[in-house]
Design a protein around this motif. Structure first.
Motif, PDB file in Angstrom:
ATOM      1  N   VAL A 176       0.863  -1.175   0.000  1.00  0.00           N
ATOM      2  CA  VAL A 176       0.000   0.000   0.000  1.00  0.00           C
ATOM      3  C   VAL A 176       0.901   1.227   0.000  1.00  0.00           C
ATOM      4  CG1 VAL A 176      -1.772   1.303   1.235  1.00  0.00           C
ATOM      5  CG2 VAL A 176      -1.782  -1.216   1.328  1.00  0.00           C
ATOM      6  N   ILE A 177       0.653   2.118  -0.951  1.00  0.00           N
ATOM      7  CA  ILE A 177       1.360   3.391  -1.006  1.00  0.00           C
ATOM      8  C   ILE A 177       0.344   4.461  -0.629  1.00  0.00           C
ATOM      9  CG2 ILE A 177       2.636   5.038  -2.427  1.00  0.00           C
ATOM     10  CD1 ILE A 177       3.342   2.649  -4.276  1.00  0.00           C
ATOM     11  N   ASP A 178       0.628   5.154   0.446  1.00  0.00           N
ATOM     12  CA  ASP A 178      -0.224   6.237   0.930  1.00  0.00           C
ATOM     13  C   ASP A 178       0.470   7.542   0.551  1.00  0.00           C
ATOM     14  OD1 ASP A 178      -2.168   7.695   2.283  1.00  0.00           O
ATOM     15  OD2 ASP A 178      -1.323   7.275   4.271  1.00  0.00           O
ATOM     16  N   TYR A 179      -0.234   8.419  -0.170  1.00  0.00           N
ATOM     17  CA  TYR A 179       0.389   9.652  -0.632  1.00  0.00           C
ATOM     18  C   TYR A 179      -0.622  10.797  -0.710  1.00  0.00           C
ATOM     19  CZ  TYR A 179      -1.577   8.462  -5.245  1.00  0.00           C
ATOM     20  OH  TYR A 179      -2.421   8.156  -6.279  1.00  0.00           O
ATOM     21  N   ARG A 180      -0.087  11.995  -0.886  1.00  0.00           N
ATOM     22  CA  ARG A 180      -0.904  13.179  -1.158  1.00  0.00           C
ATOM     23  C   ARG A 180      -0.694  13.555  -2.620  1.00  0.00           C
ATOM     24  NH1 ARG A 180      -3.301  15.183   3.148  1.00  0.00           N
ATOM     25  NH2 ARG A 180      -2.374  14.811   5.176  1.00  0.00           N
ATOM     26  N   ASN A 181      -1.806  13.914  -3.274  1.00  0.00           N
ATOM     27  CA  ASN A 181      -1.691  14.328  -4.667  1.00  0.00           C
ATOM     28  C   ASN A 181      -1.509  15.838  -4.766  1.00  0.00           C
ATOM     29  OD1 ASN A 181      -4.288  15.414  -4.354  1.00  0.00           O
ATOM     30  ND2 ASN A 181      -5.290  13.715  -5.399  1.00  0.00           N
ATOM     31  N   GLN A 182      -1.496  16.348  -5.973  1.00  0.00           N
ATOM     32  CA  GLN A 182      -1.191  17.756  -6.240  1.00  0.00           C
ATOM     33  C   GLN A 182      -2.194  18.732  -5.637  1.00  0.00           C
ATOM     34  OE1 GLN A 182      -2.042  15.519  -8.547  1.00  0.00           O
ATOM     35  NE2 GLN A 182      -4.029  16.283  -9.193  1.00  0.00           N
ATOM     36  N   ILE A 183      -3.365  18.279  -5.246  1.00  0.00           N
ATOM     37  CA  ILE A 183      -4.342  19.173  -4.613  1.00  0.00           C
ATOM     38  C   ILE A 183      -4.422  18.926  -3.108  1.00  0.00           C
ATOM     39  CG2 ILE A 183      -5.670  19.557  -6.714  1.00  0.00           C
ATOM     40  CD1 ILE A 183      -7.738  17.514  -5.629  1.00  0.00           C
ATOM     41  N   GLY A 184      -3.491  18.120  -2.599  1.00  0.00           N
ATOM     42  CA  GLY A 184      -3.458  17.842  -1.165  1.00  0.00           C
ATOM     43  C   GLY A 184      -4.356  16.712  -0.734  1.00  0.00           C
ATOM     44  N   GLY A 185      -4.999  16.052  -1.696  1.00  0.00           N
ATOM     45  CA  GLY A 185      -5.877  14.929  -1.387  1.00  0.00           C
ATOM     46  C   GLY A 185      -5.089  13.711  -0.961  1.00  0.00           C
ATOM     47  N   ARG A 186      -5.588  13.004   0.004  1.00  0.00           N
ATOM     48  CA  ARG A 186      -4.937  11.794   0.504  1.00  0.00           C
ATOM     49  C   ARG A 186      -5.426  10.607  -0.314  1.00  0.00           C
ATOM     50  NH1 ARG A 186      -3.169  11.085   6.018  1.00  0.00           N
ATOM     51  NH2 ARG A 186      -1.979   9.164   5.991  1.00  0.00           N
ATOM     52  N   VAL A 187      -4.482   9.807  -0.815  1.00  0.00           N
ATOM     53  CA  VAL A 187      -4.786   8.662  -1.668  1.00  0.00           C
ATOM     54  C   VAL A 187      -3.993   7.458  -1.173  1.00  0.00           C
ATOM     55  CG1 VAL A 187      -4.803   7.779  -4.036  1.00  0.00           C
ATOM     56  CG2 VAL A 187      -4.996  10.252  -3.641  1.00  0.00           C
ATOM     57  N   SER A 188      -4.613   6.292  -1.235  1.00  0.00           N
ATOM     58  CA  SER A 188      -3.900   5.036  -0.989  1.00  0.00           C
ATOM     59  C   SER A 188      -4.049   4.173  -2.226  1.00  0.00           C
ATOM     60  CB  SER A 188      -4.479   4.291   0.216  1.00  0.00           C
ATOM     61  OG  SER A 188      -4.195   4.985   1.409  1.00  0.00           O
ATOM     62  N   GLU A 189      -2.937   3.614  -2.682  1.00  0.00           N
ATOM     63  CA  GLU A 189      -2.974   2.654  -3.778  1.00  0.00           C
ATOM     64  C   GLU A 189      -2.570   1.307  -3.220  1.00  0.00           C
ATOM     65  OE1 GLU A 189      -1.742   3.394  -7.667  1.00  0.00           O
ATOM     66  OE2 GLU A 189      -2.613   5.405  -7.634  1.00  0.00           O
ATOM     67  N   VAL A 190      -3.400   0.321  -3.469  1.00  0.00           N
ATOM     68  CA  VAL A 190      -3.134  -1.051  -3.066  1.00  0.00           C
ATOM     69  C   VAL A 190      -2.738  -1.800  -4.333  1.00  0.00           C
ATOM     70  CG1 VAL A 190      -4.087  -3.128  -2.021  1.00  0.00           C
ATOM     71  CG2 VAL A 190      -4.826  -0.870  -1.204  1.00  0.00           C
ATOM     72  N   LEU A 191      -1.522  -2.325  -4.347  1.00  0.00           N
ATOM     73  CA  LEU A 191      -0.970  -2.969  -5.531  1.00  0.00           C
ATOM     74  C   LEU A 191      -0.599  -4.411  -5.210  1.00  0.00           C
ATOM     75  CD1 LEU A 191       1.369  -0.030  -6.615  1.00  0.00           C
ATOM     76  CD2 LEU A 191      -0.974  -0.489  -7.387  1.00  0.00           C
ATOM     77  N   THR A 192      -1.139  -5.339  -5.992  1.00  0.00           N
ATOM     78  CA  THR A 192      -0.872  -6.760  -5.829  1.00  0.00           C
ATOM     79  C   THR A 192       0.089  -7.199  -6.937  1.00  0.00           C
ATOM     80  OG1 THR A 192      -3.079  -7.073  -4.925  1.00  0.00           O
ATOM     81  CG2 THR A 192      -1.935  -9.049  -5.678  1.00  0.00           C
ATOM     82  N   PHE A 193       1.049  -8.033  -6.576  1.00  0.00           N
ATOM     83  CA  PHE A 193       2.120  -8.426  -7.493  1.00  0.00           C
ATOM     84  C   PHE A 193       2.027  -9.884  -7.929  1.00  0.00           C
ATOM     85  CE2 PHE A 193       3.502  -4.650  -5.538  1.00  0.00           C
ATOM     86  CZ  PHE A 193       4.466  -4.071  -6.351  1.00  0.00           C
ATOM     87  N   ARG A 194       2.483 -10.119  -9.149  1.00  0.00           N
ATOM     88  CA  ARG A 194       2.704 -11.471  -9.675  1.00  0.00           C
ATOM     89  C   ARG A 194       3.955 -11.405 -10.535  1.00  0.00           C
ATOM     90  NH1 ARG A 194      -1.880 -13.736 -13.261  1.00  0.00           N
ATOM     91  NH2 ARG A 194      -0.698 -12.881 -14.995  1.00  0.00           N
ATOM     92  N   ASP A 195       4.871 -12.316 -10.297  1.00  0.00           N
ATOM     93  CA  ASP A 195       6.127 -12.361 -11.053  1.00  0.00           C
ATOM     94  C   ASP A 195       6.877 -11.031 -11.011  1.00  0.00           C
ATOM     95  OD1 ASP A 195       5.461 -14.987 -11.783  1.00  0.00           O
ATOM     96  OD2 ASP A 195       4.373 -14.296 -13.562  1.00  0.00           O
ATOM     97  N   GLY A 196       6.821 -10.339  -9.869  1.00  0.00           N
ATOM     98  CA  GLY A 196       7.563  -9.109  -9.681  1.00  0.00           C
ATOM     99  C   GLY A 196       6.931  -7.860 -10.267  1.00  0.00           C
ATOM    100  N   LEU A 197       5.750  -7.999 -10.882  1.00  0.00           N
ATOM    101  CA  LEU A 197       5.066  -6.859 -11.486  1.00  0.00           C
ATOM    102  C   LEU A 197       3.675  -6.697 -10.888  1.00  0.00           C
ATOM    103  CD1 LEU A 197       5.987  -7.499 -15.222  1.00  0.00           C
ATOM    104  CD2 LEU A 197       6.980  -5.759 -13.712  1.00  0.00           C
ATOM    105  N   VAL A 198       3.137  -5.491 -10.965  1.00  0.00           N
ATOM    106  CA  VAL A 198       1.791  -5.235 -10.472  1.00  0.00           C
ATOM    107  C   VAL A 198       0.794  -5.890 -11.417  1.00  0.00           C
ATOM    108  CG1 VAL A 198       0.067  -3.479  -9.931  1.00  0.00           C
ATOM    109  CG2 VAL A 198       2.491  -3.048  -9.429  1.00  0.00           C
ATOM    110  N   ILE A 199      -0.016  -6.797 -10.875  1.00  0.00           N
ATOM    111  CA  ILE A 199      -1.045  -7.490 -11.655  1.00  0.00           C
ATOM    112  C   ILE A 199      -2.421  -6.882 -11.418  1.00  0.00           C
ATOM    113  CG2 ILE A 199      -1.426  -9.331  -9.954  1.00  0.00           C
ATOM    114  CD1 ILE A 199      -1.492  -9.725 -13.799  1.00  0.00           C
ATOM    115  N   SER A 200      -2.620  -6.287 -10.244  1.00  0.00           N
ATOM    116  CA  SER A 200      -3.886  -5.602  -9.978  1.00  0.00           C
ATOM    117  C   SER A 200      -3.666  -4.508  -8.950  1.00  0.00           C
ATOM    118  CB  SER A 200      -4.951  -6.580  -9.487  1.00  0.00           C
ATOM    119  OG  SER A 200      -4.608  -7.100  -8.225  1.00  0.00           O
ATOM    120  N   GLY A 201      -4.531  -3.534  -9.012  1.00  0.00           N
ATOM    121  CA  GLY A 201      -4.427  -2.441  -8.065  1.00  0.00           C
ATOM    122  C   GLY A 201      -5.694  -1.633  -8.035  1.00  0.00           C
TER     123      GLY A 201
END
Length: 121
Positions: free
Chosen positions: A86-111
């Motif tokens: 999970v990457i928790d970050y603020r975007n350019q307008i100050g909004g809080r966003v979390s991205e949940v990224l699932t991996f397969r074979d070392g690459l993001v397969i879903s998010g």
């Protein structure tokens, strides 16, 4: 997956986004990736809010980078799970966003992106 991998990935991911280099961003994603976000629904009018495949993701993000030239992310936190992070970050307008990224074979397969009070402009 361990926290060290998650932190390294998040730093590279953040640098890619802040560079606005679409091909650099996409190097982390599997050809069969699926990604969902309320911003996808907002920008495309597709209520599912989901894109399927790297080419669809490329087209969506190319449009996003064009529409939001001031796009900039600031890292808040990173968390690791078994096959995901999970990457928790603020975007350019100050909004809080979390991205949940699932991996397969070392690459993001879903998010998916999850937003707080504000969505990206």
């Amino acid at each position: 997956m361990d926290l060290e991998f998650a932190r390294t990935f998040a730093a590279e991911w953040l640098d890619g986004w802040n560079s606005h280099d679409l091909e650099r961003i996409l190097t982390h994603y599997h050809e069969d990736v699926t990604f969902s976000s309320p911003v996808i629904a907002q920008m495309t009018g597709d209520a599912s809010g989901t894109v399927h495949g790297k080419e669809a993701l490329r087209a969506y993000w190319a449009t996003g980078l064009e529409r939001i030239p001031e796009l900039r992310f600031e890292l808040v936190d990173v968390r690791a799970s078994v096959h995901a992070l999970v990457i928790d970050y603020r975007n350019q307008i100050g909004g809080r966003v979390s991205e949940v990224l699932t991996f397969r074979d070392g690459l993001v397969i879903s998010g998916f992106g999850a937003y707080g009070e504000t969505l990206a402009n």
